[in-house]
Design a protein around this motif. Sequence first.
Motif, PDB file in Angstrom:
ATOM      1  N   SER A 282       0.830  -1.208   0.000  1.00  0.00           N
ATOM      2  CA  SER A 282       0.000   0.000   0.000  1.00  0.00           C
ATOM      3  C   SER A 282       0.865   1.259   0.000  1.00  0.00           C
ATOM      4  CB  SER A 282      -0.930   0.017   1.220  1.00  0.00           C
ATOM      5  OG  SER A 282      -1.797  -1.086   1.196  1.00  0.00           O
ATOM      6  N   SER A 283       1.989   1.214   0.711  1.00  0.00           N
ATOM      7  CA  SER A 283       2.894   2.378   0.744  1.00  0.00           C
ATOM      8  C   SER A 283       3.430   2.688  -0.639  1.00  0.00           C
ATOM      9  CB  SER A 283       4.059   2.116   1.706  1.00  0.00           C
ATOM     10  OG  SER A 283       3.596   1.920   3.020  1.00  0.00           O
ATOM     11  N   ILE A 284       3.863   1.648  -1.361  1.00  0.00           N
ATOM     12  CA  ILE A 284       4.411   1.852  -2.712  1.00  0.00           C
ATOM     13  C   ILE A 284       3.313   2.343  -3.657  1.00  0.00           C
ATOM     14  CG2 ILE A 284       5.424   0.678  -4.714  1.00  0.00           C
ATOM     15  CD1 ILE A 284       6.859  -1.183  -2.721  1.00  0.00           C
ATOM     16  N   ALA A 285       2.143   1.691  -3.590  1.00  0.00           N
ATOM     17  CA  ALA A 285       1.051   2.074  -4.493  1.00  0.00           C
ATOM     18  C   ALA A 285       0.612   3.516  -4.250  1.00  0.00           C
ATOM     19  CB  ALA A 285      -0.133   1.123  -4.294  1.00  0.00           C
ATOM     20  N   SER A 286       0.490   3.896  -2.978  1.00  0.00           N
ATOM     21  CA  SER A 286       0.000   5.244  -2.665  1.00  0.00           C
ATOM     22  C   SER A 286       1.012   6.322  -3.035  1.00  0.00           C
ATOM     23  CB  SER A 286      -0.358   5.341  -1.172  1.00  0.00           C
ATOM     24  OG  SER A 286       0.752   5.001  -0.361  1.00  0.00           O
ATOM     25  N   ILE A 287       2.304   6.064  -2.790  1.00  0.00           N
ATOM     26  CA  ILE A 287       3.289   7.106  -3.088  1.00  0.00           C
ATOM     27  C   ILE A 287       3.479   7.267  -4.603  1.00  0.00           C
ATOM     28  CG2 ILE A 287       5.400   5.696  -3.098  1.00  0.00           C
ATOM     29  CD1 ILE A 287       4.916   9.151  -1.452  1.00  0.00           C
ATOM     30  N   VAL A 288       3.346   6.165  -5.340  1.00  0.00           N
ATOM     31  CA  VAL A 288       3.451   6.259  -6.806  1.00  0.00           C
ATOM     32  C   VAL A 288       2.278   7.066  -7.368  1.00  0.00           C
ATOM     33  CG1 VAL A 288       3.307   4.938  -8.959  1.00  0.00           C
ATOM     34  CG2 VAL A 288       4.798   4.153  -7.109  1.00  0.00           C
ATOM     35  N   LEU A 289       1.056   6.766  -6.885  1.00  0.00           N
ATOM     36  CA  LEU A 289      -0.118   7.504  -7.352  1.00  0.00           C
ATOM     37  C   LEU A 289      -0.031   8.977  -6.947  1.00  0.00           C
ATOM     38  CD1 LEU A 289      -3.009   4.951  -6.705  1.00  0.00           C
ATOM     39  CD2 LEU A 289      -2.100   5.705  -8.906  1.00  0.00           C
ATOM     40  N   TRP A 290       0.456   9.223  -5.718  1.00  0.00           N
ATOM     41  CA  TRP A 290       0.619  10.611  -5.284  1.00  0.00           C
ATOM     42  C   TRP A 290       1.583  11.359  -6.211  1.00  0.00           C
ATOM     43  CZ3 TRP A 290       5.224  12.925  -3.804  1.00  0.00           C
ATOM     44  CH2 TRP A 290       5.097  14.249  -3.352  1.00  0.00           C
ATOM     45  N   ALA A 291       2.711  10.709  -6.540  1.00  0.00           N
ATOM     46  CA  ALA A 291       3.720  11.366  -7.382  1.00  0.00           C
ATOM     47  C   ALA A 291       3.144  11.698  -8.758  1.00  0.00           C
ATOM     48  CB  ALA A 291       4.954  10.465  -7.526  1.00  0.00           C
ATOM     49  N   VAL A 292       2.365  10.777  -9.315  1.00  0.00           N
ATOM     50  CA  VAL A 292       1.782  11.002 -10.646  1.00  0.00           C
ATOM     51  C   VAL A 292       0.825  12.195 -10.615  1.00  0.00           C
ATOM     52  CG1 VAL A 292       0.232  10.029 -12.392  1.00  0.00           C
ATOM     53  CG2 VAL A 292       2.025   8.606 -11.378  1.00  0.00           C
ATOM     54  N   VAL A 293      -0.052  12.215  -9.602  1.00  0.00           N
ATOM     55  CA  VAL A 293      -1.055  13.287  -9.514  1.00  0.00           C
ATOM     56  C   VAL A 293      -0.395  14.617  -9.147  1.00  0.00           C
ATOM     57  CG1 VAL A 293      -3.152  14.063  -8.340  1.00  0.00           C
ATOM     58  CG2 VAL A 293      -2.871  11.667  -8.922  1.00  0.00           C
ATOM     59  N   TYR A 294       0.582  14.571  -8.247  1.00  0.00           N
ATOM     60  CA  TYR A 294       1.227  15.821  -7.830  1.00  0.00           C
ATOM     61  C   TYR A 294       2.036  16.438  -8.980  1.00  0.00           C
ATOM     62  CZ  TYR A 294       3.149  19.264  -4.638  1.00  0.00           C
ATOM     63  OH  TYR A 294       3.454  20.445  -4.017  1.00  0.00           O
ATOM     64  N   LYS A 295       2.622  15.585  -9.809  1.00  0.00           N
ATOM     65  CA  LYS A 295       3.333  16.077 -11.004  1.00  0.00           C
ATOM     66  C   LYS A 295       2.362  16.828 -11.914  1.00  0.00           C
ATOM     67  CE  LYS A 295       6.157  14.537 -14.912  1.00  0.00           C
ATOM     68  NZ  LYS A 295       6.717  13.350 -15.616  1.00  0.00           N
ATOM     69  N   GLU A 296       1.151  16.285 -12.057  1.00  0.00           N
ATOM     70  CA  GLU A 296       0.137  16.953 -12.882  1.00  0.00           C
ATOM     71  C   GLU A 296      -0.277  18.284 -12.260  1.00  0.00           C
ATOM     72  OE1 GLU A 296      -1.023  16.449 -15.782  1.00  0.00           O
ATOM     73  OE2 GLU A 296      -2.601  17.970 -15.718  1.00  0.00           O
ATOM     74  N   PHE A 297      -0.346  18.312 -10.912  1.00  0.00           N
ATOM     75  CA  PHE A 297      -0.679  19.566 -10.220  1.00  0.00           C
ATOM     76  C   PHE A 297       0.379  20.635 -10.471  1.00  0.00           C
ATOM     77  CE2 PHE A 297       0.111  22.112  -6.340  1.00  0.00           C
ATOM     78  CZ  PHE A 297      -1.019  22.928  -6.400  1.00  0.00           C
TER      79      PHE A 297
END
Length: 270
Positions: free
Chosen positions: A233-248
């Motif tokens: 869950s840690s890996i999945a959540s941080i990867v998704l966060w990075a993708v969305v935050y990059k878009e932000f």
Amino acid sequence: MSHGGGGHAAELYPENQILAIGTILAIMGMYISQFFPQVSMLLGGLLASAAIVAGANTTRKVAAYGLGTGVPSIGMLSLGMGIISSVAGIYLVNTVVKILGAGSELLYIIPIVVIVISVVLGYIVGRLTVKPIGMKIPVMVESMTKLSLMGALSIIGFCTAYAGGFLPNIIIPGSIENGVMALAFIAAGMGILHPFNACLGPNESHKRTLTLAVACGFLTWFIFSVARLDVVSSIASIVLWAVVYKEFIKQSLKDACCVYYTPEIPKREM
């Protein structure tokens, strides 16, 4: 009434649509966590993030009537109402089952009872802010009701994901007595208040604020995943966060104005 905080720009999606999706996904996450505890953080934590996005969207709606100074207060109020509703719902149903001798099946309505309590509590707080306090914000009662609901779903959603279920014998020792609920108060509260607080202003856009809200939801999920020592869950959540935050960041740079000249600060009084 000042609208200096922004937030009245065209909406990508209607508020009630986002609210309904956030509510349904958060409820699904709680029942998945209860019946499939082996994936409670992976799926329950992911779906609880939807409540944060919906709460952040409602914060944008109501906080746009001010200059932004009340945004942190609204976020903390949301989670305050949420934590009262969550604890009241869990202990109320548990007490009814023990005292009245009702079947243990009744415990499975805990998320529904929490929702009902949060809506009633939010409506009462909303009415109090209008009268006798006297806040003249047209969406105040409606927004307080919605924020109380999203605060409660965020609290009990992440606590259920962490403990592996919402039944009292699981969530009371697993998230309440050990203080994890306090982590939900802070982390989810920041997730709800931060997006509009970071994006407010004349150039605020619904798309950019919503994108940051999704990133904050994933970041809250990551915090709980690390606290539970759930590697997947840690890996999945941080990867998704990075993708969305990059878009932000990409949207922020696109919307930002250019500064061609910054005058020097005078070295003496003019």
